[in-house]
Design an enzyme around this catalytic site. Structure first.
Site, mmCIF file in Angstrom:
data_model
loop_
_atom_site.group_PDB
_atom_site.id
_atom_site.type_symbol
_atom_site.label_atom_id
_atom_site.label_comp_id
_atom_site.label_asym_id
_atom_site.label_seq_id
_atom_site.Cartn_x
_atom_site.Cartn_y
_atom_site.Cartn_z
ATOM 1 C CB CYS A 139 -2.190 -1.295 8.352
ATOM 2 S SG CYS A 139 -1.112 0.113 8.607
ATOM 3 C CD GLU A 162 4.575 -1.233 12.722
ATOM 4 O OE1 GLU A 162 3.341 -1.248 12.912
ATOM 5 O OE2 GLU A 162 5.364 -0.684 13.509
ATOM 6 C CD GLU A 221 7.731 0.346 10.489
ATOM 7 O OE1 GLU A 221 6.662 0.570 9.919
ATOM 8 O OE2 GLU A 221 8.741 -0.125 9.921
ATOM 9 C CG ASN A 254 -0.374 -0.265 2.493
ATOM 10 O OD1 ASN A 254 0.800 -0.634 2.576
ATOM 11 N ND2 ASN A 254 -1.134 -0.067 3.540
HETATM 12 P P1 NAD Z 1 1.184 -9.897 2.999
HETATM 13 O O1 NAD Z 1 1.238 -10.357 4.399
HETATM 14 O O2 NAD Z 1 0.521 -10.744 1.998
HETATM 15 O O3 NAD Z 1 2.665 -9.648 2.435
HETATM 16 C C1 NAD Z 1 3.553 -8.765 3.063
HETATM 17 C C2 NAD Z 1 4.958 -9.064 2.566
HETATM 18 O O4 NAD Z 1 5.406 -10.294 3.119
HETATM 19 C C3 NAD Z 1 5.101 -9.206 1.053
HETATM 20 O O5 NAD Z 1 6.287 -8.577 0.647
HETATM 21 C C4 NAD Z 1 5.190 -10.711 0.871
HETATM 22 O O6 NAD Z 1 5.889 -11.094 -0.288
HETATM 23 C C5 NAD Z 1 5.957 -11.115 2.113
HETATM 24 N N1 NAD Z 1 5.787 -12.504 2.533
HETATM 25 C C6 NAD Z 1 4.709 -13.303 2.366
HETATM 26 N N2 NAD Z 1 4.950 -14.516 2.921
HETATM 27 C C7 NAD Z 1 6.187 -14.472 3.457
HETATM 28 C C8 NAD Z 1 6.991 -15.410 4.164
HETATM 29 N N3 NAD Z 1 6.558 -16.630 4.449
HETATM 30 N N4 NAD Z 1 8.223 -15.033 4.567
HETATM 31 C C9 NAD Z 1 8.675 -13.793 4.315
HETATM 32 N N5 NAD Z 1 7.964 -12.868 3.629
HETATM 33 C C10 NAD Z 1 6.726 -13.202 3.210
HETATM 34 O O7 NAD Z 1 0.549 -8.444 3.070
HETATM 35 P P2 NAD Z 1 0.046 -7.512 1.874
HETATM 36 O O8 NAD Z 1 -1.164 -8.146 1.296
HETATM 37 O O9 NAD Z 1 1.178 -7.162 1.000
HETATM 38 O O10 NAD Z 1 -0.360 -6.188 2.662
HETATM 39 C C11 NAD Z 1 -1.566 -6.013 3.304
HETATM 40 C C12 NAD Z 1 -1.447 -6.281 4.790
HETATM 41 O O11 NAD Z 1 -0.404 -5.497 5.351
HETATM 42 C C13 NAD Z 1 -2.688 -5.907 5.553
HETATM 43 O O12 NAD Z 1 -2.978 -6.876 6.526
HETATM 44 C C14 NAD Z 1 -2.315 -4.604 6.218
HETATM 45 O O13 NAD Z 1 -3.053 -4.300 7.364
HETATM 46 C C15 NAD Z 1 -0.878 -4.819 6.499
HETATM 47 N N6 NAD Z 1 -0.196 -3.520 6.638
HETATM 48 C C16 NAD Z 1 0.247 -3.136 7.880
HETATM 49 C C17 NAD Z 1 0.853 -1.914 8.061
HETATM 50 C C18 NAD Z 1 1.351 -1.481 9.404
HETATM 51 O O14 NAD Z 1 2.200 -0.610 9.457
HETATM 52 N N7 NAD Z 1 0.873 -2.014 10.506
HETATM 53 C C19 NAD Z 1 1.026 -1.063 6.971
HETATM 54 C C20 NAD Z 1 0.564 -1.479 5.721
HETATM 55 C C21 NAD Z 1 -0.046 -2.713 5.578
#
Ligand code: NAD
Length: 485
Positions: free
Chosen positions: A285, A251, A459, A154
């Site tokens: 998020c 996060e 962060e 995002n």
């Molecule tokens: P996701 O969990 O699908 O992926 C996040 C990242 O993790 C990607 O780069 C992905 O390739 C990687 N990944 C996936 N499996 C992995 C593994 N087994 N080992 C290591 N890396 C792995 O999330 P998304 O769909 O990209 O993003 C949306 C989510 O992120 C939502 O749940 C949102 O709330 C959260 N988010 C949180 C924050 C925050 O600061 N708290 C900010 C933005 C988004």
């Protein structure tokens, strides 16, 4: 003809773009049209090895520089980012589909804020002197070593900077893996750092899916993992990091409450609910997706909310008049549409939106559901799209208990003119990043992060320094050593 968004190569390692077309191709799709605008290749084991060994080798010299020298480089990078804000914002829009109206003020600019802020702090990292009679202990704040950053889709520029800037300020090096959905922007951050004078190898970018992330997280040379992503991914990454006793920052997702008392300024509360649900088309998020409205003002609130939501301008994200863009991918659009159907099936009342927008690209109408109850799926699960659930409440005690009844704990907000109540309610809410008469502000000066399943660590702010450094304690004896034998 090559699209302007196509990067020179997929990865950025040791100060230069690197390609390895043996990796799985990852198409980059522009969400506003569905058109493929670029291709990158997932990192092969050779690329992962190059990035890790380079970052490991570069870190020691970087940590030996003074904080002032490191900080100067980060601040120079911040200036370059600001100078190129327009181009970087256009790229962010191609990467994510978010409207230029947003990306011009929220992405490269907030990345630059992080580089500037942590650049400024770099020279201030000191230890303590602890007198013990004639002896003393001194402490040193040291880098952790080699850090891995893994991003969500995002905020690709912001996430790279929120992780990279504090890591580098503390003398660490980083290998950053962007989300496979938005691989473009982090490469520019790496390029700009080099231009600003960073030594080659201290900030590297490799592309790939979860598998590449997994290879980074489990490598024994890695000292810390900072992930922005969903809770299920967070659990996997946290467990893998724990096996190697690595530091983590997580996060993760949320289902945050926004509580509106009947004495609140209605227009401000409506504005807060809009910012907390429809910015970046709801792909944030910390969004306050459970909007609890006290019964007395419910219909007035809903009427004003529907009226103002009707002013959203859906359209070409590159047109600065557009205020509402598409979902990042077709898949994400379908997930969100599935939740909208669930909301209807489970008996929530559609106040506005409730369907895909009738245009090209992955647009969903900003959607408000009223009469939502706590057990409905749309009130329990993170949707990550423009779907606001409005729930009714009567008393403060009741709403606090209901707001806390979730596995998540990222954010929370309250709107009221009664300041005693505002602080009391915030004090009782289980959330890391909270707001009073506002929603979703994320200045770099403030700690950001969640409690419960929403995360570990913080962060931004001085807190982030603690999560990218460790303290060495040194006992200094001035006299003779006494021993039992
Ligand atoms: P996701 O969990 O699908 O992926 C996040 C990242 O993790 C990607 O780069 C992905 O390739 C990687 N990944 C996936 N499996 C992995 C593994 N087994 N080992 C290591 N890396 C792995 O999330 P998304 O769909 O990209 O993003 C949306 C989510 O992120 C939502 O749940 C949102 O709330 C959260 N988010 C949180 C924050 C925050 O600061 N708290 C900010 C933005 C988004």
């Amino acid at each position: 003809m090559t699209h302007p968004a196509q990067p020179k190569a997929s990865h950025f390692i040791n100060g230069a773009y690197v390609e390895d077309t043996a990796g799985t191709p990852i198409p980059v799709i522009y969400a506003a049209t569905g058109e493929q605008i670029a291709t990158v290749y997932a990192a092969t084991p050779t690329i992962v090895e190059q990035a890790l060994s380079t970052a490991k080798a570069a870190q020691k010299e970087w940590a030996k520089m003074t904080g002032t020298e490191r900080g100067r480089i980060l601040r120079r990078a911040a200036d370059i980012m600001r100078d190129r804000n327009h181009d970087l914002s256009v790229l962010e829009t191609y990467d994510t589909g978010k409207p230029l109206q947003e990306t011009l003020v929220a992405d490269a600019t907030s990345g630059a804020d992080a580089l500037e802020y942590f650049g400024g702090l770099a020279a201030s990292l000191t230890g303590e002197h602890i007198p013990l009679g004639e002896d003393w202990v001194y402490t040193k704040r040291e880098a952790l070593g080699l850090c891995v950053g893994i991003g969500a889709w995002n905020y690709p520029t912001q996430i790279a900077c929120w992780k990279g800037a504090p890591a580098l300020a503390c003398g660490n090096s980083m290998v950053f893996k962007p989300s496979e959905t938005t691989p473009l922007c982090a490469l520019k951050v790496a390029e700009i750092l080099i231009e600003a004078g960073a030594p080659a190898g201290i900030f590297n970018v490799v592309q790939g899916m979860g598998e590449v992330g997994g290879a980074l997280v489990t490598d024994p040379r890695v000292d810390k993992v900072s992930l922005t992503g969903s809770v299920p991914t967070g659990k996997k990454v946290y467990a893998a990091a724990a096996a190697g006793m690595k530091h983590v920052t997580m996060e993760l997702g949320g289902k945050s409450p926004l509580i509106i008392f009947d004495d609140a300024d209605i227009d401000n509360a409506v504005g807060g609910a809009i910012n907390g649900n429809f910015y970046s088309s709801g792909q944030v998020c910390s969004n306050g997706t459970r909007v609890f409205v006290q019964k007395g003002i419910k219909e007035k609130f809903l009427a004003r909310l529907a009226e103002r939501t009707g002013n959203a301008i859906l359209g070409d994200p590159m047109d600065e008049a557009t205020s509402f863009g598409p979902m990042v991918t077709e898949n994400q659009m379908n997930i969100v549409l599935g939740y909208i159907e669930k909301g209807k099936e489970e008996g929530a009342r559609v106040i506005c939106g409730g369907a895909r927008a009738d245009m090209d690209g992955y647009y969903i109408q900003p959607t408000v559901f009223a009469d939502v109850t706590d057990e409905m799926t749309i009130a329990r699960e993170e949707i990550f799209g423009p779907v606001m659930s409005v729930l009714d409440f009567e008393t403060e005690e009741e709403v606090v208990a209901r707001a806390n009844d979730t596995e998540f704990g990222l954010s929370a907000g309250v709107f009221t003119k009664d300041f005693t109540r505002a602080h009391r309610v915030i004090g009782n809410l289980e959330a890391g990043s909270c707001f009073i008469n506002s929603y979703n502000d994320a200045p770099v000066e403030a700690p950001f992060g969640g409690v419960k399943a929403s995360g570990v660590g913080r962060e931004n702010s001085k807190e982030a320094i603690k999560h990218f450094s460790q303290v060495k304690s040194v006992y200094v004896r001035m006299g003779d050593v006494e021993a039992a034998f």
